[in-house]
Design a protein around this motif. Sequence first.
Motif, PDB file in Angstrom:
ATOM      1  N   GLU A   4      -0.947  -9.986   1.464  1.00 31.28           N
ATOM      2  CA  GLU A   4      -1.537  -8.964   1.554  1.00 31.28           C
ATOM      3  C   GLU A   4      -2.609  -9.348   2.715  1.00 31.28           C
ATOM      4  OE1 GLU A   4      -4.145  -7.791  -1.727  1.00 31.28           O
ATOM      5  OE2 GLU A   4      -5.296  -6.258  -1.336  1.00 31.28           O
ATOM      6  N   PHE A   5      -3.298 -10.767   2.491  1.00 32.03           N
ATOM      7  CA  PHE A   5      -4.054 -11.268   2.980  1.00 32.03           C
ATOM      8  C   PHE A   5      -4.044 -11.025   5.304  1.00 32.03           C
ATOM      9  CE2 PHE A   5      -6.195 -14.949   5.812  1.00 32.03           C
ATOM     10  CZ  PHE A   5      -7.212 -14.336   5.987  1.00 32.03           C
ATOM     11  N   ALA A  25     -13.373 -17.556   5.964  1.00 30.12           N
ATOM     12  CA  ALA A  25     -13.252 -17.380   4.299  1.00 30.12           C
ATOM     13  C   ALA A  25     -14.387 -17.896   3.723  1.00 30.12           C
ATOM     14  CB  ALA A  25     -11.968 -18.480   3.817  1.00 30.12           C
ATOM     15  N   SER A  26     -15.973 -17.807   4.408  1.00 31.76           N
ATOM     16  CA  SER A  26     -16.767 -17.450   3.963  1.00 31.76           C
ATOM     17  C   SER A  26     -17.365 -19.097   3.018  1.00 31.76           C
ATOM     18  CB  SER A  26     -17.211 -16.938   2.931  1.00 31.76           C
ATOM     19  OG  SER A  26     -17.098 -15.122   3.689  1.00 31.76           O
ATOM     20  N   ALA A  85      -7.938 -19.153  -1.149  1.00 31.73           N
ATOM     21  CA  ALA A  85      -8.341 -19.475   0.500  1.00 31.73           C
ATOM     22  C   ALA A  85      -7.983 -18.166   0.998  1.00 31.73           C
ATOM     23  CB  ALA A  85      -7.281 -20.880   1.471  1.00 31.73           C
ATOM     24  N   CYS A  86      -7.203 -17.156   0.414  1.00 30.36           N
ATOM     25  CA  CYS A  86      -6.760 -16.021   0.598  1.00 30.36           C
ATOM     26  C   CYS A  86      -7.585 -15.391  -0.039  1.00 30.36           C
ATOM     27  CB  CYS A  86      -5.281 -15.807   0.596  1.00 30.36           C
ATOM     28  SG  CYS A  86      -4.011 -16.379   2.082  1.00 30.36           S
ATOM     29  N   ALA A  87      -7.741 -15.315  -1.294  1.00 35.38           N
ATOM     30  CA  ALA A  87      -8.502 -14.363  -1.861  1.00 35.38           C
ATOM     31  C   ALA A  87     -10.064 -14.225  -1.054  1.00 35.38           C
ATOM     32  CB  ALA A  87      -8.791 -14.497  -2.792  1.00 35.38           C
ATOM     33  N   ALA A  88     -10.251 -15.671  -1.021  1.00 34.35           N
ATOM     34  CA  ALA A  88     -11.776 -15.378  -0.093  1.00 34.35           C
ATOM     35  C   ALA A  88     -11.743 -15.055   1.151  1.00 34.35           C
ATOM     36  CB  ALA A  88     -12.172 -17.222  -0.056  1.00 34.35           C
TER      37      ALA A  88
END
Length: 404
Positions: free
Chosen positions: A94-95, A260-261, A292-295
């Motif tokens: 998704e990322f 990724a903030s 990391a991808c979620a971030a």
Amino acid sequence: MRQPADVAQSANEMLRRRENQHTLGFARKRGIALVRGRGARVYDADGGEYIDCTAGHGVAGPGHPPPEGVARIAEQAATLMTCQDAMPNNVRAEFVERLVDFLPDGLDRVFLCNSGTEAVEAALKLARLSTQRSGIVAATRAFHGRTFGALSATWREEFKRGVGPLVPGFEHVAFGNLEALAELLCEDHAALILEVVQGEGGVHVIDGDYLRAAQQLCLERGVLLILDEVQTGFCRTGARFACQRYGVTPDLLCMGKGIASGVPMGAVAAGPRVEAPPPGSHGSTFGGNPLACAAGLATLEVMERQKLDERVRELGGWWITRLSAIEHRAISEVRGAGLMVAVELRTRVAPIIDALAERGVLALSAGPRVLRFLPPLVIGRADLEAVATHLEQVLAELGGGGRS
Ligand SMILES: Cc1ncc(COP(=O)(O)O)c(C=O)c1O
């Protein structure tokens, strides 16, 4: 704003001593230990509050911590934190789709890694692999990171002292000098690597005509154009990527910092002139891990929903005008783009940074005489106005007001 504490009992000072005792000392630590953040504010261990014009070196674009991001990152941490590159993963898939949508058109393949330096390393290897050439041309004043490949592209001698030999095949050409570039660039070169706004080198904005002409030279001579947008990417300059301000899409785009903030991540994106690399020619254990991808997903969502590119363009325009209106002979120039702005001084910057911190403002340097502001992109105008007022007062304490 800041709560001064007795140095002997200061929690800031205690944390500094503990870290100094057990770390190698590459970074000279300041006497402010940051323990918490909210939006564009950070708080130290003694309860001091600061307007943050550093964003952790240009990282925390959507603020400290991005409110929507926290739940997503926590949920992913409880689900799956690591997944090797050879195994597909739902969050990574998704990322990369969302990232490619966010990127300039034509950059539709990415490699995920863990930092800006790693993104540069990957881009350099991809350029050599793709062109079967070895030469790399970088610019004077450039900063691309501190591992051997990235360091070889970096300009400042003090970063390289004592660690040579560096990687062969790197040359530097004067930043913005088209004639010098046209004379140098040839069929030995795999890539030209440039920053669109040189960050660590003092916040120097590239000339758009130069960038477009440099790209044309690269096309004519079979050289790939790498743009290092580690510091300028993700809305920092008032566009999603600074190259979009000039209508230039590079062959390789390096990303890091704001991607990724604050969760470590880097990425390089490739365009159609870049050949697919041989399998196994590069890789990373942690690169593209689901956490990391979620971030990264949370970051992209905030940037799109809050239209941070537009916000930064507008606020940044006002900010540079506000700083330019400060009348003091210690200021020689105000320059930058979006919320990446510098004040060049005729005096050393270190005491100014300390005096601002005393007043509750955290700022950065970019060389010995350059004061740099890289706030979170969600900072309010009132906070920036307060920063400008504090700077005026700090300069007034120096004495010698008025324009030179
Ligand atoms: C333009 C640029 N490239 C690369 C890097 C290196 O990034 P990192 O420190 O994440 O490795 C930086 C860091 O400041 C940078 O500004």
